[in-house]
Motif scaffolding. Sequence first.
Motif, PDB file in Angstrom:
ATOM      1  N   ILE A 108      47.778  39.000  50.184  1.00  0.00           N
ATOM      2  CA  ILE A 108      46.666  39.475  49.365  1.00  0.00           C
ATOM      3  C   ILE A 108      45.879  40.511  50.159  1.00  0.00           C
ATOM      4  O   ILE A 108      45.901  40.515  51.399  1.00  0.00           O
ATOM      5  N   VAL A 109      45.187  41.386  49.424  1.00  0.00           N
ATOM      6  CA  VAL A 109      44.330  42.409  50.021  1.00  0.00           C
ATOM      7  C   VAL A 109      42.894  42.125  49.595  1.00  0.00           C
ATOM      8  O   VAL A 109      42.627  41.864  48.417  1.00  0.00           O
ATOM      9  N   GLY A 167      33.203  33.819  43.698  1.00  0.00           N
ATOM     10  CA  GLY A 167      32.970  35.183  43.222  1.00  0.00           C
ATOM     11  C   GLY A 167      34.214  36.009  43.432  1.00  0.00           C
ATOM     12  O   GLY A 167      35.272  35.509  43.839  1.00  0.00           O
ATOM     13  N   GLY A 168      34.086  37.295  43.163  1.00  0.00           N
ATOM     14  CA  GLY A 168      35.224  38.202  43.286  1.00  0.00           C
ATOM     15  C   GLY A 168      36.149  38.089  42.094  1.00  0.00           C
ATOM     16  O   GLY A 168      36.115  37.135  41.310  1.00  0.00           O
ATOM     17  N   ARG A 169      36.985  39.087  41.976  1.00  0.00           N
ATOM     18  CA  ARG A 169      38.026  39.112  40.934  1.00  0.00           C
ATOM     19  C   ARG A 169      39.355  39.405  41.618  1.00  0.00           C
ATOM     20  O   ARG A 169      39.388  40.013  42.692  1.00  0.00           O
ATOM     21  N   ILE A 170      40.423  39.005  40.989  1.00  0.00           N
ATOM     22  CA  ILE A 170      41.756  39.286  41.525  1.00  0.00           C
ATOM     23  C   ILE A 170      42.535  40.122  40.518  1.00  0.00           C
ATOM     24  O   ILE A 170      42.637  39.755  39.334  1.00  0.00           O
ATOM     25  N   ALA A 171      43.057  41.238  40.980  1.00  0.00           N
ATOM     26  CA  ALA A 171      43.963  42.075  40.182  1.00  0.00           C
ATOM     27  C   ALA A 171      45.383  41.851  40.709  1.00  0.00           C
ATOM     28  O   ALA A 171      45.604  41.838  41.921  1.00  0.00           O
ATOM     29  N   ARG A 172      46.309  41.650  39.803  1.00  0.00           N
ATOM     30  CA  ARG A 172      47.699  41.392  40.199  1.00  0.00           C
ATOM     31  C   ARG A 172      48.578  42.561  39.798  1.00  0.00           C
ATOM     32  O   ARG A 172      48.346  43.201  38.790  1.00  0.00           O
ATOM     33  N   PRO A 173      49.601  42.836  40.597  1.00  0.00           N
ATOM     34  CA  PRO A 173      50.458  43.992  40.300  1.00  0.00           C
ATOM     35  C   PRO A 173      51.251  43.767  39.017  1.00  0.00           C
ATOM     36  O   PRO A 173      51.510  42.625  38.637  1.00  0.00           O
ATOM     37  N   GLY A 232      51.673  46.853  44.973  1.00  0.00           N
ATOM     38  CA  GLY A 232      52.524  45.739  44.570  1.00  0.00           C
ATOM     39  C   GLY A 232      52.075  44.419  45.169  1.00  0.00           C
ATOM     40  O   GLY A 232      52.889  43.515  45.384  1.00  0.00           O
ATOM     41  N   LEU A 233      50.772  44.296  45.436  1.00  0.00           N
ATOM     42  CA  LEU A 233      50.187  43.084  46.013  1.00  0.00           C
ATOM     43  C   LEU A 233      48.955  42.687  45.208  1.00  0.00           C
ATOM     44  O   LEU A 233      48.264  43.552  44.644  1.00  0.00           O
TER      45      LEU A 233
END
Length: 369
Positions: A98-99, A363-369, A133-134
């Motif tokens: 993850i980044v 908190g935060g959001r996650i975007a997936r490839p 792609g991460l």
Amino acid sequence: MEPIWAVGLMTGTVLDGNIDVALIRTDGESVAEFGPYALVPTPPGLLALLQRTLAEARDWAFVGPEPAIFAEAEERLTLAQAEAVARVLQDHAPGAGIVGFHGQSVLHRGPVPGRPGATRQLGDGALMARHLGLPVAYDFRSADVAAGGQGAPLAPIYHAALLGRLGDAAGTAVLNLGGVANLTARAPDGSLAAFDCGPANAPINDFIRARVLGEMDRDGALALAGRVDEARLAQALEHPYLARPYPKSLDRFDFGPGLAEGLSDADGAATLTAFTAACVGRGLDMLPVRPDRLIVSGGGRRNPALMAMLERFAGVEALPAEAVGWRGDAVEAECFALLAVRVQRGLPISFPTTTGAPHPLTGGRIARP
């Protein structure tokens, strides 16, 4: 939970021309292993674009539609930082799960009675996820601000992990000297106490630029050659922010270089540097137990004048991060690597005693490839 490799990214508000990229292997609670890190130069033209963006953000001040420049700056910033990650992963790294993408803060306003807080960081997590792609964790501050928190500082949970690696760190606090200065310390009950205690490099750099002397007071040479205006310093220390109880947070423009107006170049640099150090001292006085040692990260640790003035005006021993085996240029980027894993695993990233959140808050959001 097993540790994973995570990449963290940071670009500070002082716009030093670097994209900070760092890898750690972490479970979100502690650091199992430190990986490579790099300071990747910002692509040509982007720094000037970001400087214009910061200026337009101040004029906007959260009133009305966002400036059009935000969209252009966000795309170029995101792609530049994605390329920096790709370069580090290709050249050095064992891979990453993850980044953590902090983005570029362009405006931040902490809440005060009668006025809610607001914060804006530029960074398109979905675009970065597609490019790399991460999965990408981003937008770390908005949920805290929406819940009534300050939205800053977010580094304390990582500072706590670093202090944990030192074993018995009683009497030791962490000071980060970026655009602003923030402190992290352990209270006697084990909770974290953290807040922005005042300005750091931002007003000094702005003063140097305004006098057309470069981008910063390199090696503190100008401040070391000057004399502190003690009367101005005493008056500046009456600023109401310094007496406000924490949690509290600052924007990098909340304190400007006006304190040095009318002074010589050397005396102005010395007085602004002393003000930063004295503000740290005021912050230390607010803590439940005053630390006798500071571990200092951020660009300000490279300023010998500032480090010396911490001992004189803050009454504390100040050690650069490297003195205890930390990577002073990488701490903030490493922080967002750890926070990314916390976001992924649903762990809180802000707390009542660090941001004023009503309870430990994810908190935060996650975007997936």
